[in-house]
Enzyme design. Structure first.
Site, PDB file in Angstrom:
ATOM      1  N   HIS A 374     -40.552 -18.400  10.165  1.00 41.12           N
ATOM      2  CA  HIS A 374     -39.193 -17.725  10.222  1.00 41.12           C
ATOM      3  C   HIS A 374     -38.860 -17.042   8.802  1.00 41.12           C
ATOM      4  O   HIS A 374     -37.773 -16.548   8.628  1.00 41.12           O
ATOM      5  CB  HIS A 374     -38.166 -18.280  10.956  1.00 41.12           C
ATOM      6  N   LYS A 567     -23.512 -11.040   9.489  1.00 38.76           N
ATOM      7  CA  LYS A 567     -24.811 -11.815   9.668  1.00 38.76           C
ATOM      8  C   LYS A 567     -24.287 -12.949   8.648  1.00 38.76           C
ATOM      9  O   LYS A 567     -23.397 -13.010   7.874  1.00 38.76           O
ATOM     10  CB  LYS A 567     -25.966 -11.260   9.329  1.00 38.76           C
ATOM     11  N   ARG A 568     -25.116 -14.173   8.578  1.00 38.84           N
ATOM     12  CA  ARG A 568     -25.030 -15.069   7.761  1.00 38.84           C
ATOM     13  C   ARG A 568     -24.658 -14.597   6.224  1.00 38.84           C
ATOM     14  O   ARG A 568     -25.453 -13.612   6.025  1.00 38.84           O
ATOM     15  CB  ARG A 568     -26.011 -16.209   7.913  1.00 38.84           C
ATOM     16  N   LYS A 573     -29.487 -11.467   1.662  1.00 42.25           N
ATOM     17  CA  LYS A 573     -28.848 -10.494   2.561  1.00 42.25           C
ATOM     18  C   LYS A 573     -27.957  -9.476   1.894  1.00 42.25           C
ATOM     19  O   LYS A 573     -27.791  -8.401   2.427  1.00 42.25           O
ATOM     20  CB  LYS A 573     -28.255 -11.040   3.690  1.00 42.25           C
ATOM     21  N   THR A 678     -32.789  -9.376  13.346  1.00 43.99           N
ATOM     22  CA  THR A 678     -32.771  -9.217  14.959  1.00 43.99           C
ATOM     23  C   THR A 678     -31.486  -8.201  15.222  1.00 43.99           C
ATOM     24  O   THR A 678     -31.362  -7.546  16.107  1.00 43.99           O
ATOM     25  CB  THR A 678     -32.987 -10.281  15.816  1.00 43.99           C
ATOM     26  N   LYS A 682     -30.026  -4.793  17.666  1.00 46.06           N
ATOM     27  CA  LYS A 682     -29.211  -4.816  18.544  1.00 46.06           C
ATOM     28  C   LYS A 682     -28.176  -3.792  18.396  1.00 46.06           C
ATOM     29  O   LYS A 682     -27.690  -2.902  19.147  1.00 46.06           O
ATOM     30  CB  LYS A 682     -28.002  -6.251  18.504  1.00 46.06           C
TER      31      LYS A 682
HETATM   32  C1  7GP Z   1     -34.429 -16.074  10.797  1.00 40.77           C
HETATM   33  C2  7GP Z   1     -34.986 -14.996   9.420  1.00 40.77           C
HETATM   34  O1  7GP Z   1     -34.129 -15.063   8.464  1.00 40.77           O
HETATM   35  C3  7GP Z   1     -34.557 -13.627  10.151  1.00 40.77           C
HETATM   36  O2  7GP Z   1     -35.170 -12.906   9.500  1.00 40.77           O
HETATM   37  C4  7GP Z   1     -35.477 -13.474  11.495  1.00 40.77           C
HETATM   38  O3  7GP Z   1     -35.170 -12.217  12.121  1.00 40.77           O
HETATM   39  C5  7GP Z   1     -34.820 -14.719  12.225  1.00 40.77           C
HETATM   40  O4  7GP Z   1     -35.239 -16.009  11.633  1.00 40.77           O
HETATM   41  C6  7GP Z   1     -35.635 -14.774  13.687  1.00 40.77           C
HETATM   42  O5  7GP Z   1     -37.190 -14.795  13.503  1.00 40.77           O
HETATM   43  N1  7GP Z   1     -34.536 -17.440   9.846  1.00 40.77           N
HETATM   44  C7  7GP Z   1     -33.707 -18.364   9.967  1.00 40.77           C
HETATM   45  O6  7GP Z   1     -32.641 -18.296  10.654  1.00 40.77           O
HETATM   46  C8  7GP Z   1     -33.950 -19.652   9.416  1.00 40.77           C
HETATM   47  O7  7GP Z   1     -33.266 -20.514   9.179  1.00 40.77           O
HETATM   48  C9  7GP Z   1     -35.550 -20.769   8.069  1.00 40.77           C
HETATM   49  O8  7GP Z   1     -35.268 -19.888   9.147  1.00 40.77           O
HETATM   50  C10 7GP Z   1     -36.018 -22.080   9.090  1.00 40.77           C
END
Ligand code: 7GP
Length: 834
Positions: A374, A567-568, A573, A678, A682
């Site tokens: 991810h 978002k976070r 970002k 994502t 939405k």
């Molecule tokens: C997130 C990604 O930052 C985001 O771009 C993606 O849409 C989402 O996963 C689902 O695939 N990643 C995380 O939230 C994260 O903590 C590191 O990834 C483990």
């Protein structure tokens, strides 16, 4: 099964079986029963909370019946199952979703109004199940919704944290964290399964022994035991009776070793150990896209993996099939590297416990697992210290070494003499201290590795996992672009739009087949439809305006363009770039004459999101946003021309109100850093347009909806390396407009400038500007101008919005899950019984 149960028992059972609610009266009867018996309350002290609880108990009963049926059917048919291992499931609220999926929302509403309650108020009483940080956790929640809806036999496995993601308070402009104890009141949506507790061991040592046939074994013993108790969360599908299961583990002290201490009179020590056991599943680590090498986190990971695998293996053994059929029956997906120890644990179970040969076991393991990456951010890649693993899980470390040895021997055979390659791909990083590279272990232990959007899946093949593409067949690496569930993110969050679409398309089939939205395209130029479309947007903006007012006291004009970034909070970002552009807009407004000012598009700039508690830079960004809001919102000269709000404690249930209210939203990560995103999906699905970089799923959204319906800007991923390089060696001037913004911040307009100096120095003042804020700033401002221009023509805007929605079918999580099912899991839906 039927054969062993006497007919009379079966008939009696059938006679009393609970069916679906047909009428509001049936619901009301159950409601009263639950108030009086389950809650032990009465007509006289049934407040809103009690009413919510009773209503949810009544609905949950129906859910459980369907859940039971589904599980029985799966036991009987014994199809191949998918187990989705995720340390996070960001579920949000359950009641509304359950009512919509069981199709009882109307009668429940009518039912509770008979007692003087409004259903909307009861829905608000439910705390969010916030067992996740952001994108990764919410993706898992969308995926299990789709698994149920598509009738796949699939379970989620996770942890039942007592404390979910912290609650965010904004005090004096700063983020303050408060614990999220979401289990204060009985949770109707979970079923404790105390009878299936599983022992999990930590620490101890390994011992070698030789069996009667002279074979050498190693076993792990002498460790501390902790119990894993499962709590089951039924996951209803939409338009189907299928209800899958999400099993979350809770840690409890192991009774035996407790009692021993207790007997010896070591009272306080035994209590302390109890508490320690419970600590394991107590709290969700609040980091998104960031790895923290804490022992307790490693304990969480092994605790959850060991319990889940023990459960999976037990279920498999009940079928009495030979081991060789394991991966014909079971697929396990690793949601990022957090569950990677599962690879090692399964190998341990098969070899140490079940007596299989190493190679035979390894073949089973690697054909069972799939791994989803991810992120490419280096700070997010897990690397556990060798000593930490060796101490906590001594046998697992031995197995990791063996996996690595056989893997490297293989590589050496295929690429003789390439020692660099060997050290690059070794699971063990020979650093000081030595570390286990979890992503490499996950790749080696899986048959498929996927990224979450096309660009991201390309990037992992050409950057962080490049060597593995060379070693393995290229088709071990694949892409599954993320998706979102249209049930929660359209139908539940935006009932008005869902209804309008259903009217045009002749029903709600699009909720199960999102491609049908294409049928909206023929209304894209229909002016009367534009009016209806924009009217709904206006209503949704009013709903958000009310939330903003109640939270921050700021009044916003629903005629203004609502511009949202939720978002976070993360440097990559680039919320900092967004707030800088808002400051720039403010400066322009201030410099303009009253006449000129009138020509500006009114805007409300809305931010929301949590920062990791220890992430100093992100916290500074939050402070800056709030400080800008305090100045701009109180500037009488500016009035409604510009407002800046920070919505406190962004979470799933707030997202359901925020998302439908957006005119434009920001997805502006530095190219190549956001794996997918994502929320971009939405927002567009809810008729909001987006301003975005050429990154993650933005690229595929553009492909689907057309480049005229999205505002793209900024440098491309392929340019990023060179730009960073030039920052390091050349002398790069700050973008002049950005310089003006920095100047006013430094002048103290937003409070003590020292607060922001580290943030500004990371970009200007010879900072590295790692995220290319300055490089992209001109292009970003230009995109903002395009947005203003486009918004001025409301019919043209509506046309873009409708066209975009009509082409969002691809981004359903149903499509994503079907791709996983076909290409990675090889599972089939289990048809419904009629
Ligand atoms: C997130 C990604 O930052 C985001 O771009 C993606 O849409 C989402 O996963 C689902 O695939 N990643 C995380 O939230 C994260 O903590 C590191 O990834 C483990």
């Amino acid at each position: 099964i039927d054969a062993v149960i006497p007919l009379e028992h079966r008939n009696l059972w059938k006679k009393y079986a609970i069916g679906e609610f047909q009428t509001k009266e049936e619901f009301q009867g159950e409601f009263v029963r639950h108030v009086e018996t389950t809650l032990a309350r009465s007509l006289y002290n049934c407040d809103e909370l009690a009413a919510y609880q009773a209503a949810s108990q009544a609905i949950r009963d129906r859910l459980i019946v369907a859940w039971n049926k589904t599980q029985q059917k799966h036991t009987l048919r014994d199809p191949k199952r998918i187990y989705y291992l995720s340390l996070e499931f960001l579920m949000g609220r359950a009641m509304d979703n359950a009512m919509l999926n069981l199709n009882v929302k109307q009668l429940t509403g009518d039912g509770v109004s008979g007692f003087g309650f409004r259903l909307e108020d009861l829905i608000e009483k439910e705390p969010d199940a916030a067992l996740g940080n952001g994108g990764l956790g919410r993706l898992a929640a969308c995926f299990i919704d789709s698994l149920s809806t598509l009738n796949y036999p699939g379970w989620g496995y996770g942890l039942r944290y007592q404390y979910g993601i912290f609650k965010q308070k904004i005090i004096d402009g700063y983020q303050v964290e408060q614990p999220d104890y979401w289990l204060t009141f009985d949770n109707a949506w979970e079923i404790p399964r105390t009878e299936i507790a599983i022992d999990v061991m930590f620490y101890g040592y390994t011992r070698k022994f030789t069996d009667d046939e002279g074979k050498v074994h190693r076993i792990w013993e002498g460790g501390d035991l902790v119990q894993a108790v499962p709590y089951d969360f039924p996951v209803p599908g939409y338009g189907t009776e299928n209800v899958n299961n999400l099993r979350l583990w809770s840690s409890k002290p192991n009774r035996e070793f407790d009692f021993a201490k207790f007997n010896e009179g070591a009272y306080d020590q035994s209590v302390a150990e109890q508490q320690q056991a419970e600590t394991i599943s107590a709290v969700l680590y609040p980091n998104d896209n960031f790895y923290l090498g804490k022992e307790l986190r490693l304990k969480q990971q092994y605790f959850w993996v060991a319990a889940s695998l023990s459960d999976i293996v037990r279920r498999f053994k009940k079928s009495r099939r030979p081991w060789i059929e394991f991966s014909d029956q079971i697929a396990i997906q690793l949601n990022d590297t957090h569950p990677t120890l599962a690879v090692v644990e399964l190998q341990r179970i098969l070899v140490d416990r079940e007596g299989l040969d190493w190679d035979e076991a390894w073949e089973i393991v690697t054909s069972t697992f799939g791994y989803t990456n991810h992120t490419v951010l280096p700070e997010a890649l897990e690397k556990w210290q060798v000593d930490l693993i060796g101490n906590l899980l001594p046998r697992h470390l031995e197995i990791i070494y063996d996996i690595n040895l056989y893997f490297l021997q293989d590589v050496e055979k295929r690429f003789p003499g390439d020692h660099d390659l060997l050290s690059r791909v070794s699971i063990i990083e020979e650093s000081n201290p030595r570390q286990v590279r979890m992503a490499y272990l996950a790749i080696i232990g899986s048959h498929k590795v996927n990224g979450v959007a096309e660009l991201h899946s390309e990037l992992i093949k050409t950057t962080i996992f490049k060597d593995f593409v060379k070693i393995y067949n290229e088709d071990k690496f694949t892409n599954v672009t993320n998706g979102i569930t249209p049930r929660r993110w359209l139908h539940q969050a935006n009932p008005k739009l869902s209804k309008l679409i259903a009217e045009k398309l002749g029903g709600y089939d699009f909720l199960n087949n999102l491609g049908l939205l294409k049928g909206l395209e023929k209304y894209a130029n229909d002016k009367t439809f534009h009016k209806e479309w924009l009217e709904i947007k206006r209503a949704n903006k009013a709903r958000l305006a009310a939330l903003i007012k109640s939270q921050s006291g700021v009044e916003v004009d629903t005629n203004a363009l609502f511009d949202i970034q939720v978002k976070r909070i993360h440097e990559y970002k680039r919320q900092q770039m967004n707030i800088f552009s808002v400051i720039y807009r403010y400066l322009q407004l201030k410099a303009a004459s009253p006449e000129e000012r009138k020509k500006f598009q009114k805007r409300v700039s809305i931010f929301g999101g949590k920062s990791a508690p220890g992430y100093y830079m992100a916290k500074t960004i939050i402070k800056l946003i709030n400080a800008v809001g305090a100045v701009v919102n109180n500037d009488a000269e500016i009035g409604d021309l510009l407002k800046v709000v920070f919505i406190e404690d962004y979470n799933v249930s707030k997202a359901e109100i925020i998302t439908p209210a957006s005119d434009i939203s920001h997805h502006i990560s530095t190219a190549g850093t956001e794996a997918s995103g994502t929320s971009n999906m939405k927002f567009v699905l809810n008729g909001g347009l987006i301003i975005g970089t050429v990154d993650g799923a933005n690229i595929e959204i553009t492909r689907e909806i057309g480049e005229n319906n999205i505002f793209l800007f900024g440098h491309l991923a392929e340019d990023v390396e060179d730009l960073r390089h030039s920052h390091r060696f050349g002398h790069t001037e700050l973008n002049p407009d950005l310089q003006k913004v920095f100047d006013v911040i430094e002048s103290g307009l937003f409070g003590d400038a020292n607060i922001y100096s580290n943030l500004l120095n990371s970009i200007g003042n010879h900072g590295s500007d790692y995220y290319l804020v300055s490089d992209d700033f001109a292009s970003f401002l230009n995109a903002q101008q395009q947005v203003d221009k486009a918004y001025a023509d409301q019919d043209a805007w509506a046309q873009k919005s409708i066209t975009a929605v009509a082409n969002m079918g691809f981004f359903s999580s149903d499509r994503a899950i079907n791709e996983y099912a076909e290409n990675i899991w090889q599972i089939e839906p289990v048809p419904l019984d009629n």
